[in-house]
Write a protein that holds these residues in place. Structure first.
Motif, PDB file in Angstrom:
ATOM      1  N   ILE A 145      -4.229  11.990  -4.234  1.00  0.00           N
ATOM      2  CA  ILE A 145      -3.407  10.777  -4.115  1.00  0.00           C
ATOM      3  C   ILE A 145      -4.200   9.655  -3.452  1.00  0.00           C
ATOM      4  O   ILE A 145      -4.121   8.486  -3.855  1.00  0.00           O
ATOM      5  CB  ILE A 145      -2.118  11.077  -3.313  1.00  0.00           C
ATOM      6  N   ALA A 146      -5.007  10.023  -2.449  1.00  0.00           N
ATOM      7  CA  ALA A 146      -5.838   9.025  -1.759  1.00  0.00           C
ATOM      8  C   ALA A 146      -6.816   8.376  -2.738  1.00  0.00           C
ATOM      9  O   ALA A 146      -7.002   7.148  -2.744  1.00  0.00           O
ATOM     10  CB  ALA A 146      -6.592   9.682  -0.610  1.00  0.00           C
ATOM     11  N   LYS A 185      -3.175  15.583  -1.240  1.00  0.00           N
ATOM     12  CA  LYS A 185      -3.353  14.326  -0.500  1.00  0.00           C
ATOM     13  C   LYS A 185      -4.681  13.658  -0.872  1.00  0.00           C
ATOM     14  O   LYS A 185      -4.760  12.434  -0.991  1.00  0.00           O
ATOM     15  CB  LYS A 185      -3.286  14.581   1.011  1.00  0.00           C
ATOM     16  N   ILE A 189       0.807   4.277  -2.734  1.00  0.00           N
ATOM     17  CA  ILE A 189       0.638   5.701  -2.418  1.00  0.00           C
ATOM     18  C   ILE A 189       1.713   6.533  -3.119  1.00  0.00           C
ATOM     19  O   ILE A 189       1.419   7.541  -3.767  1.00  0.00           O
ATOM     20  CB  ILE A 189       0.696   5.929  -0.889  1.00  0.00           C
ATOM     21  N   SER A 198       1.314   6.928  -6.790  1.00  0.00           N
ATOM     22  CA  SER A 198       0.213   7.806  -7.194  1.00  0.00           C
ATOM     23  C   SER A 198       0.610   9.284  -7.132  1.00  0.00           C
ATOM     24  O   SER A 198      -0.193  10.158  -7.492  1.00  0.00           O
ATOM     25  CB  SER A 198      -1.005   7.566  -6.294  1.00  0.00           C
ATOM     26  N   ARG A 227       0.841  -1.208   0.000  1.00  0.00           N
ATOM     27  CA  ARG A 227       0.000   0.000   0.000  1.00  0.00           C
ATOM     28  C   ARG A 227       0.871   1.250   0.000  1.00  0.00           C
ATOM     29  O   ARG A 227       0.551   2.239  -0.670  1.00  0.00           O
ATOM     30  CB  ARG A 227      -0.938   0.007   1.218  1.00  0.00           C
ATOM     31  N   SER A 228       1.958   1.200   0.749  1.00  0.00           N
ATOM     32  CA  SER A 228       2.866   2.354   0.795  1.00  0.00           C
ATOM     33  C   SER A 228       3.442   2.636  -0.582  1.00  0.00           C
ATOM     34  O   SER A 228       3.548   3.794  -1.003  1.00  0.00           O
ATOM     35  CB  SER A 228       3.999   2.093   1.793  1.00  0.00           C
ATOM     36  N   SER A 278      -4.832   6.049  -5.191  1.00  0.00           N
ATOM     37  CA  SER A 278      -4.217   4.823  -4.628  1.00  0.00           C
ATOM     38  C   SER A 278      -5.218   3.972  -3.852  1.00  0.00           C
ATOM     39  O   SER A 278      -4.870   2.892  -3.375  1.00  0.00           O
ATOM     40  CB  SER A 278      -3.039   5.193  -3.727  1.00  0.00           C
ATOM     41  N   GLU A 308      -4.000   7.424   5.947  1.00  0.00           N
ATOM     42  CA  GLU A 308      -2.893   6.505   5.620  1.00  0.00           C
ATOM     43  C   GLU A 308      -1.746   7.257   4.960  1.00  0.00           C
ATOM     44  O   GLU A 308      -0.579   6.943   5.177  1.00  0.00           O
ATOM     45  CB  GLU A 308      -3.385   5.368   4.723  1.00  0.00           C
ATOM     46  N   ILE A 309      -2.086   8.244   4.139  1.00  0.00           N
ATOM     47  CA  ILE A 309      -1.039   9.050   3.499  1.00  0.00           C
ATOM     48  C   ILE A 309      -0.272   9.834   4.565  1.00  0.00           C
ATOM     49  O   ILE A 309       0.949   9.923   4.527  1.00  0.00           O
ATOM     50  CB  ILE A 309      -1.656   9.999   2.451  1.00  0.00           C
TER      51      ILE A 309
END
Length: 449
Positions: free
Chosen positions: A401-402, A398, A378, A381, A374-375, A405, A411-412
Motif C-alpha cells: 500500500i505504501a 502495508k 492510502i 490503494s 494523502r489519507s 500510494s 504514515e499508514i
C-alpha cells in the motif's frame, strides 16, 4: 477572516478577568483596546465612534451576574453591539412579487459581480427551488458575456444570449419578454462595471433600474478593499435605490472592516457574503453569527447547516446504524468522512466556523488539507477486502500500500491509529460516554502534532 480582530478582542477579555465589577477605569482601558482593534481591522472611523460610545454607555456600572466574569459581561455587550451595527437580523431577498422577479447586480469592475451572479443563481435554484435566468448587460469588458454563459452552464441556470453591439436597455427588454413567455421565476441581470465611479456608468445603470423595476438592486463590493469598499458603497447608495449588499472575498480578508462598516455607512443590509471561489461559496449574511465569529465563538449553526447540505441522508442513516450497533465501522466509512469534509469546503472552511480556541489548537497541530488527501490516497490503494477488514493489514500488505500510494509505512500506521481512535469514539458515543469521547479527541490526528 477577522483573525486580528478576534485576537485583540480575546486579549480584552483576558485583561478584565478577575475584576470584581466593570468600572470607569477598566472600561476605558478595555475600550481603548477595542478601538485599536477596530482601527487595525480597517473599520470606518464614524462607525468606530458610534460603536465605542454605545458600548461605553451600556457597560459603565453594569452589574456582573454571578455566573459571568466582567470580561464575559463586556464581551456580551460587544457582541450585541456588533450585531446591531451589522444590521440586527438577517435580511432575506424579497421575491414576493409576480414572476419574473428581477435582481439587478451593481458594482465596480473586479468586485466579483459576474461570479456573484452565478453563485446567486445556484443558491436560488438549490435553496429556493427557483427557475433562474442569467442576463449579461456588460458589453464593455472583454469576454464578460462568455463568462456569465459559462457560469450558467455550470449552475444549470438559463442564459439569455446578448452581443457587444447591442444596447443594455435593448438586451434587458428582450430578456424580460423571454422570461415572461417561458414562466421563469427570477432574472439576474449582470451590469457593466468600471475601474472607478463615473457619471456614464451611473446613468446607464440608473436607466436599467427604471426600465426593469427590479425587486432587488444588490451592490457587490470587494471586502478586501476595506475603506475604499465603504466609500464606493456610499456613492452607489446615493445614486441608486439599493436594497442590499453582497460582500465578496470575505474569506480573504483577515481584517473584516468592510463587514462592520458597510451596513452603518450605507443604511443597506448585507444580504450575502462570498466566502469561497467555488460556485457554492455564497452564504446568506447572519449578523448574529458573524458577530460570534468575530468574537471567537465560531458559527456552530452554520457548520451544522454545511454538514446537512453535504451529507447524504441514506448514507447518514447507514452510518448511524453502525454506530448504534457498535460494530462494522470500517475504512470505507472513514474515507466517507473525508469526502463529506471536502463537500463542506475542506478543513480550512470548517475551521473558519469553529470557536477560536479550537481553530488555534488545529493550527498548532498543523492541520493540513494535504494530510487529508494523502489519507484518502492510502485508503484508495487498499483492496476492498482490506478496507472492510483493517485487521488484515500486516507488514507485507502495508509495504504494498505504501508503494502504491507513495507514502511511508509509518504514515499508514499513523492513519490506522487515527482510524482506531475514531472507532473508539463511535463506541463511546453509543454508550453515552461524552467525557471519555472528549479525551479520545485529544488522541486523534497524532501525525498533526
Amino acid at each position: 477572516m477577522f483573525d486580528n480582530l478576534t485576537e485583540r478582542l480575546s486579549g480584552v477579555m483576558k485583561t478584565l478577568r478577575g475584576e470584581a465589577r466593570l468600572t470607569e477605569s477598566n472600561i476605558q482601558d478595555a475600550l481603548r483596546e477595542v478601538r485599536m482593534a477596530l482601527l487595525e481591522a480597517d473599520v470606518a472611523l464614524p462607525v468606530i465612534k458610534v460603536f465605542i460610545e454605545q458600548i461605553r454607555q451600556r457597560a459603565i456600572g453594569h452589574e456582573v451576574l454571578d455566573s459571568l466574569s466582567p470580561g464575559q459581561a463586556l464581551i456580551g455587550i460587544v457582541h450585541q453591539e456588533l450585531i446591531a451595527i451589522m444590521g440586527g437580523e438577517k435580511n432575506e431577498l424579497n421575491l414576493n412579487v409576480t414572476p419574473p422577479a428581477v435582481i439587478l447586480m451593481a458594482g465596480l469592475q473586479g468586485a466579483g459581480k459576474t461570479t456573484s451572479s452565478g453563485k446567486l443563481a445556484k443558491w436560488l435554484m438549490a435553496q429556493k427551488k427557483k427557475k433562474v435566468m442569467l442576463v449579461s448587460c456588460d458589453i464593455y469588458r472583454p469576454a464578460a458575456i462568455e463568462q456569465l454563459e459559462l457560469l450558467a452552464r455550470q449552475t444549470g441556470a438559463e442564459f439569455f444570449p446578448s452581443q457587444t453591439d447591442q444596447r443594455p436597455a435593448e438586451i434587458c427588454s428582450a430578456a424580460m419578454d423571454y422570461a415572461r413567455k417561458h414562466h421563469l421565476d427570477v432574472v439576474i441581470v449582470d451590469t457593466a462595471g468600471r475601474l472607478g465611479i463615473d457619471e456614464a456608468m451611473m446613468q446607464e445603470i440608473s436607466e436599467l433600474e427604471r426600465l426593469l423595476k427590479p425587486v432587488e438592486t444588490l451592490f457587490v463590493v470587494d471586502a478586501m478593499q476595506g475603506q475604499d469598499a465603504v466609500n464606493t458603497a456610499k456613492a452607489f447608495a446615493d445614486a441608486l435605490p439599493l436594497t442590499g449588499v453582497i460582500l465578496t472575498k470575505l474569506d480573504g480578508d483577515a481584517r473584516g472592516g468592510a463587514a462592520l462598516s458597510v451596513r452603518h455607512i450605507t443604511g443597506k443590509p448585507i444580504k450575502f457574503a462570498g466566502i469561497a471561489e467555488k460556485l457554492d461559496g455564497l452564504e446568506p449574511f447572519y449578523p448574529e453569527r458573524m458577530a460570534s465569529r468575530i468574537l471567537g465563538m465560531g458559527d456552530v449553526l452554520g457548520l451544522i447547516e454545511d454538514a446537512q447540505r453535504a451529507s447524504d441522508q441514506k448514507e447518514a442513516e447507514r452510518l448511524m446504524k453502525k454506530m448504534k450497533s457498535g460494530k462494522g465501522f470500517d475504512l470505507n466509512d472513514f474515507a466517507q468522512q473525508f469526502q463529506q469534509m471536502k463537500k463542506m469546503g475542506g478543513m480550512n472552511a470548517m475551521l473558519e466556523k469553529m470557536p477560536h480556541q479550537l481553530t488555534q489548537a488545529a493550527q498548532n497541530m498543523n492541520v493540513d488539507e494535504k494530510i487529508i488527501n494523502r489519507s484518502e490516497g492510502i485508503i484508495n490503494s487498499m483492496t476492498p477486502q482490506e478496507r472492510a477488514k483493517p485487521e488484515l493489514l500486516k507488514a507485507s500488505r502495508k509495504r504494498r500500500i505504501a508503494a502504491g500510494s507513495g507514502v511511508s509505512v509509518q504514515e499508514i500506521n499513523r492513519l490506522l491509529a487515527q482510524f482506531e481512535q475514531t472507532r473508539k469514539m463511535m463506541k463511546m458515543m453509543n454508550k453515552g460516554g461524552m467525557s471519555k469521547m472528549m479525551r479520545a479527541v485529544k488522541g486523534m490526528f497524532p501525525q498533526m502534532r
